[in-house]
Design a protein around this motif. Structure first.
Motif: not given
Lengths: 116, 141
Positions: B92-106, B108-118
């Motif tokens: 079970x994946x929490x994509x919202x939380x995954x976005x928080x983790x990715x923002x922290x580890x990359x 790049x803020x979530x607005x930037x990561x939100x422009x990624x292709x799916x």
């Protein structure tokens, strides 16, 4: 609209005013009627009005240095990227409605990104 | 998105065979910056199908740094839960939380990561799960 500063998402209470250019040009007239233009360097700025929330640390925000701020205009599919910015100005806090005004994001690196 | 598609995307997480460690991640990031081919087996680098504009300029490789203790303590929870049942393993994946983790580890803020292709975001989430899973595998050794 979504505002992110140094990785933290803030709630913008009012519309932002963005001044994205890093030069300011003025036009004047010579004695013979021809025009001259002067160019002055300025920093790109965005005036922000925030809504207070639990855990919001205004001192940490204003002391932040060289942070990245992203302003996303969702309906226009556009982002403003203020890179290596500082938060300047003197914040004013309204205790009745939690509005925090008087802050500006200032940067010499500002870009407009159109989203597809 | 169908479960089959998700399962395919996360196949690498279910059977991680990737090298881990800061050295591999750093070398891959340097190689990516220089335009050299990125090691597809390194979960710390995600080759993007469509470059995105970030505060560091336009990037075609998303670099995910290894997590530190502060990341776990401040975020507080993992972006996925694994359930083992008679029918097999389900994630079970929490994509919202995954976005928080990715923002922290990359970085790049979530607005930037939100422009990624799916597909790039899903791949990044799969790589994130591999990285966090590797941390768990190494714990106590």
């Amino acid at each position: 609209m979504r505002l992110t500063i140094d990785g933290v998402v803030y709630s913008a209470r009012a519309a932002l005013t963005v001044r994205p250019t890093t030069v300011e040009r003025e036009a004047g007239a010579n004695q013979d009627g021809t025009m001259f233009v002067t160019t002055k360097p300025v920093v790109a700025e965005a005036e922000i009005t925030l809504g207070d929330k639990c855990g919001l640390n205004i001192n940490a925000l204003t002391n932040a240095c060289r942070v990245d701020a992203t302003i996303e205009i969702i309906d226009m599919k556009k982002q403003w990227l203020f890179t290596y910015s500082s938060i300047v100005g003197r914040p004013e806090y309204n205790t009745e409605d939690g509005e925090i005004r008087g802050l500006r994001i200032a940067s010499s690196f500002a870009r407009e990104i159109f989203l597809t | 998105m169908s479960d089959a598609h998700l399962n395919e995307a996360f196949q690498g997480w279910q059977q991680p065979q990737t090298p881990s460690g800061v050295g591999a991640a750093s070398a891959n990031a340097v190689a990516a910056a220089q335009g050299a081919p990125v090691n597809p087996d390194d979960p710390h680098s995600v080759r993007l199908t469509r470059p995105i504009d970030t505060h560091q300029g336009r990037i075609s490789v998303l670099t995910i740094r290894p997590p530190k203790a502060a990341d776990f303590m401040e975020i507080g929870t993992m972006p996925f839960r694994q359930r083992i049942s008679e029918g097999g393993t389900q994630v079970d994946i929490d994509f919202k939380l995954a976005g928080v983790w990715l923002s922290r580890l990359t970085g790049h803020d979530q607005s930037i990561l939100g422009t990624l292709e799916s597909r790039d975001f899903i791949q990044a989430v799969a790589n994130l799960m591999t990285i966090i899973g590797d941390v768990g595998d190494d714990a106590g050794k």
